[in-house]
Design an enzyme around this catalytic site. Structure first.
Site, PDB file in Angstrom:
ATOM      1  N   LYS A   1      -6.537  -5.654  -3.145  1.00 36.45           N
ATOM      2  CA  LYS A   1      -7.401  -6.127  -2.056  1.00 36.45           C
ATOM      3  C   LYS A   1      -8.385  -5.032  -1.692  1.00 36.45           C
ATOM      4  O   LYS A   1      -8.143  -3.855  -1.967  1.00 36.45           O
ATOM      5  CB  LYS A   1      -6.564  -6.497  -0.829  1.00 36.45           C
ATOM      6  CG  LYS A   1      -5.816  -5.308  -0.251  1.00 36.45           C
ATOM      7  CD  LYS A   1      -5.070  -5.657   1.004  1.00 36.45           C
ATOM      8  CE  LYS A   1      -4.252  -4.498   1.527  1.00 36.45           C
ATOM      9  NZ  LYS A   1      -5.035  -3.335   1.970  1.00 36.45           N
TER      10      LYS A   1
ATOM     11  N   CYS B   1      -2.408  -2.781   7.667  1.00 36.86           N
ATOM     12  CA  CYS B   1      -2.196  -3.751   6.595  1.00 36.86           C
ATOM     13  C   CYS B   1      -0.947  -4.609   6.803  1.00 36.86           C
ATOM     14  O   CYS B   1      -0.992  -5.830   6.692  1.00 36.86           O
ATOM     15  CB  CYS B   1      -2.126  -3.026   5.257  1.00 36.86           C
ATOM     16  SG  CYS B   1      -2.040  -4.176   3.911  1.00 36.86           S
TER      17      CYS B   1
ATOM     18  N   ASP C   1       0.793  -1.239   0.000  1.00 38.26           N
ATOM     19  CA  ASP C   1       0.000   0.000   0.000  1.00 38.26           C
ATOM     20  C   ASP C   1       0.826   1.292   0.000  1.00 38.26           C
ATOM     21  O   ASP C   1       0.443   2.268   0.660  1.00 38.26           O
ATOM     22  CB  ASP C   1      -0.979   0.008   1.192  1.00 38.26           C
ATOM     23  CG  ASP C   1      -2.004  -1.119   1.120  1.00 38.26           C
ATOM     24  OD1 ASP C   1      -1.943  -1.930   0.177  1.00 38.26           O
ATOM     25  OD2 ASP C   1      -2.870  -1.202   2.018  1.00 38.26           O
TER      26      ASP C   1
HETATM   27  C1  VGL Z   1      -5.141   0.360   5.389  1.00 37.30           C
HETATM   28  C2  VGL Z   1      -6.782   1.431   6.549  1.00 37.30           C
HETATM   29  C3  VGL Z   1      -7.648   1.300   5.486  1.00 37.30           C
HETATM   30  C4  VGL Z   1      -3.743  -0.138   5.338  1.00 37.30           C
HETATM   31  C5  VGL Z   1      -5.990   0.209   4.302  1.00 37.30           C
HETATM   32  O1  VGL Z   1      -3.249  -0.419   4.245  1.00 37.30           O
HETATM   33  O2  VGL Z   1      -3.105  -0.199   6.397  1.00 37.30           O
HETATM   34  N1  VGL Z   1      -5.548   0.959   6.493  1.00 37.30           N
HETATM   35  N2  VGL Z   1      -7.244   0.681   4.361  1.00 37.30           N
END
Ligand code: VGL
Ligand code: ZN
Length: 212
Positions: A111, A156, A13
């Site tokens: 995802k 994540c 991410d």
């Molecule tokens: C994430 C909150 C919402 C992450 C992803 O990648 O940590 N956190 N969506």
């Protein structure tokens, strides 16, 4: 620490919305990029992960009238934190940060695309049951040790490391290649769970100083 052909670096991410100026900016999030580049040079196998939500995603506070970002709600699969709209499929915020340059990555795994369930972990959605397919991919390719980097350390990256252990993979979180959101004690909580599950915390220097 010696990296082998059975090791994979999972970069999670590193997207515009999680970096400064983004919709769900992780403090200092873009600082992971140079560390990731440094350790990536050691790895034969790299997987990139991309948070990838439809606009009507259940984790967005905007889809729950009267609710605000960072509140909790109860859903059929458990408690869910509500987030600002982020990483909407095809948006600039969902793109990888432009400074992230890992053309050698072998897989890009998305995802969080099911509107009805969030997915922090790269292995299972937030019901902890629905697989993303990554476990099968790693198994078929005989990749048995995962090294985790990216955003966010306490969501994540953390959930992924815990699920890796559930899958009986060795899991190493590269601490300085991650940054945290740190919401209501989430860092302390995830580190307690790391200790219980046997997730190892390492620093990038432990990888970068060793010649493969
Ligand atoms: C994430 C909150 C919402 C992450 C992803 O990648 O940590 N956190 N969506
Ligand atoms: Zn998300």
């Amino acid at each position: 620490m010696r990296i082998t052909a059975h090791d994979v670096l999972i970069v999670t991410d590193v997207q515009n919305d999680f970096c400064p100026g983004g919709a769900l900016a992780v403090p200092d999030g873009d600082a992971v990029i140079e560390v990731v580049h440094r350790v990536a040079a050691r790895f034969e196998h790299i997987v990139l992960v991309q948070d990838w939500h439809p606009a009507d995603h259940i984790s967005f506070a905007s889809n729950h009238p009267g609710k605000r970002p960072f509140e909790q709600i109860d859903l059929p699969y458990g408690s869910q934190t509500l987030w600002p709209d982020h990483c909407i499929q095809g948006s600039f915020g969902a793109d990888f940060h432009p400074a992230l340059q890992l053309p050698q990555a072998e897989l890009i795994l998305r995802k969080g695309f099911d509107p009805l369930i969030d997915s922090y972990s790269v292995f299972f959605e937030n019901d902890r049951i629905t697989p993303t397919g990554l476990a099968g991919y790693l198994r078929e390719r005989n990749l048995t040790r995962v090294f985790l980097a990216g955003l966010a350390y306490d969501y994540c990256v953390g959930y992924s490391a815990l699920d890796a252990r559930r899958l009986v993979l060795e899991a190493f979180v590269i601490r300085d290649a991650c940054r945290a959101i740190d919401l209501s004690g989430s860092v302390a909580r995830i580190e307690r769970e790391f200790a219980e599950a046997g997730v190892a915390l390492i620093e990038s220097g432990e990888l970068a100083t060793v010649i493969r």
